[in-house]
Design a protein around this motif. Structure first.
Motif, PDB file in Angstrom:
ATOM      1  N   GLU A  79       0.839  -1.270  -0.051  1.00 16.51           N
ATOM      2  CA  GLU A  79       0.058  -0.046  -0.048  1.00 16.51           C
ATOM      3  C   GLU A  79       0.905   1.308   0.031  1.00 16.51           C
ATOM      4  O   GLU A  79       0.649   2.196  -0.670  1.00 16.51           O
ATOM      5  N   GLU A  80       2.084   1.122   0.870  1.00 23.19           N
ATOM      6  CA  GLU A  80       2.724   2.348   0.804  1.00 23.19           C
ATOM      7  C   GLU A  80       3.636   2.711  -0.433  1.00 23.19           C
ATOM      8  O   GLU A  80       3.529   3.808  -1.129  1.00 23.19           O
TER       9      GLU A  80
ATOM     10  N   ALA B 179       2.500   1.741  -3.288  1.00 19.93           N
ATOM     11  CA  ALA B 179       1.598   2.409  -4.444  1.00 19.93           C
ATOM     12  C   ALA B 179       1.240   3.623  -4.272  1.00 19.93           C
ATOM     13  O   ALA B 179       1.138   4.493  -4.895  1.00 19.93           O
ATOM     14  N   GLU B 180       1.090   4.182  -2.934  1.00 19.67           N
ATOM     15  CA  GLU B 180       0.905   5.563  -2.704  1.00 19.67           C
ATOM     16  C   GLU B 180       2.052   6.659  -3.033  1.00 19.67           C
ATOM     17  O   GLU B 180       1.856   7.370  -3.849  1.00 19.67           O
ATOM     18  N   ARG B 181       3.275   6.117  -2.747  1.00 15.94           N
ATOM     19  CA  ARG B 181       4.254   6.819  -3.350  1.00 15.94           C
ATOM     20  C   ARG B 181       4.652   6.799  -4.753  1.00 15.94           C
ATOM     21  O   ARG B 181       5.020   7.678  -5.201  1.00 15.94           O
TER      22      ARG B 181
ATOM     23  N   ASP C 157       2.189   6.529  -6.952  1.00 17.99           N
ATOM     24  CA  ASP C 157       1.326   7.507  -7.575  1.00 17.99           C
ATOM     25  C   ASP C 157       1.955   8.946  -7.323  1.00 17.99           C
ATOM     26  O   ASP C 157       1.724   9.765  -8.375  1.00 17.99           O
ATOM     27  N   LEU C 158       2.224   9.435  -6.096  1.00 15.46           N
ATOM     28  CA  LEU C 158       2.983  10.549  -6.125  1.00 15.46           C
ATOM     29  C   LEU C 158       4.255  11.041  -7.014  1.00 15.46           C
ATOM     30  O   LEU C 158       4.327  12.199  -7.336  1.00 15.46           O
TER      31      LEU C 158
ATOM     32  N   SER D  43      -2.848  -4.540  -4.377  1.00 18.25           N
ATOM     33  CA  SER D  43      -3.675  -3.498  -3.619  1.00 18.25           C
ATOM     34  C   SER D  43      -4.467  -3.014  -4.556  1.00 18.25           C
ATOM     35  O   SER D  43      -3.853  -2.568  -5.696  1.00 18.25           O
TER      36      SER D  43
ATOM     37  N   ASN E 108      -1.389  -3.571  -8.621  1.00 25.49           N
ATOM     38  CA  ASN E 108      -2.071  -2.622  -8.318  1.00 25.49           C
ATOM     39  C   ASN E 108      -3.225  -2.126  -9.302  1.00 25.49           C
ATOM     40  O   ASN E 108      -2.816  -2.683 -10.666  1.00 25.49           O
TER      41      ASN E 108
END
Length: 223
Positions: free
Chosen positions: A47-48, A50-52, A54-55, A166, A192
């Motif tokens: 999850e971490e 995927a979030e990073r 994306d950023l 995720s 993802n």
């Protein structure tokens, strides 16, 4: 004039790009590579990661990229004590992602092929099949971004790798059968994405092991 007596002008070392400068594709790929390595080493969860990531691809400046890896070691900073028993090829150079698109059609990737670090799969009223059971992994971590809208994305992996994912299903199905290999050097595949009135599935294929391919390649090459 005696040139030997003239003082040498110091040469300023090249430093990192100023924080306010616009980020290039190479800057983004460098940060994404560090994030991939951190996830493979267990420093980031799926999850971490995927979030990073994306950023990373939303960032406009170098200053927006650096905080995403500030708490992580530089790429290649952690040494590995044991050589991998798997048939990795030479490390693949950073490059663009491979795209598999099916719009009112089908797209398939299977057989003996070299998997890159990133693959994008998009299905709209179609089907995408990705079979990694005979693939050659050029790197430990492979990220597949899957999107299915009124279609399907089906991913098969060997039984003895690590598989994580995720995603979200909106009036559809997003299913990843999580695997954790007992071998810390085994390849890691992360899926993802999301599905809308469709399905994204990633599962191991029974009886398929990545070491089997390694033995076949050695036999084929006469070793």
């Amino acid at each position: 004039m005696d040139l030997e007596k003239q003082p040498q002008q110091p040469v300023a070392p090249a430093g990192p790009a100023p924080a306010g400068i616009r980020a290039s594709d190479a800057d983004r790929d460098r940060i994404a590579d560090i994030l991939r390595e951190a996830m493979a080493e267990g420093r980031l969860t799926a999850e971490e990661h995927a979030e990073r990531v994306d950023l990373v691809y939303r960032a406009k400046t170098v200053g927006e990229l650096e905080p995403l890896v500030r708490d992580l070691p530089a790429q290649g900073g952690t040494s590995r004590l044991h050589a991998s028993p798997y048939g990795y090829g030479p490390e693949a150079a950073a490059g663009t992602a491979e795209n598999l698109v099916a719009v009112f059609s089908s797209s398939t990737r299977r057989g003996r092929w070299r998997v890159g670090g990133r693959t994008n799969a998009f299905s709209l009223f179609g089907s995408v099949e990705i079979d990694l059971t005979e693939a050659l992994f050029g790197q430990r971590l492979t990220v597949i971004n899957a999107t299915s809208i009124f279609g399907s994305v089906d991913i098969k992996v060997p039984e003895n790798i690590s598989l994580r994912g995720s995603g979200t299903g909106i009036f559809g199905n997003f299913e990843v059968d999580t695997l954790e290999s007992a071998d810390p050097e085994a390849p890691v595949v992360v899926v993802n994405g999301y599905s809308v009135f469709g399905s994204v599935e990633a599962k191991p294929k029974r009886g398929k092991l990545i070491t089997n391919l390694h033995r076949q390649l050695r036999k084929h090459l006469g070793h």
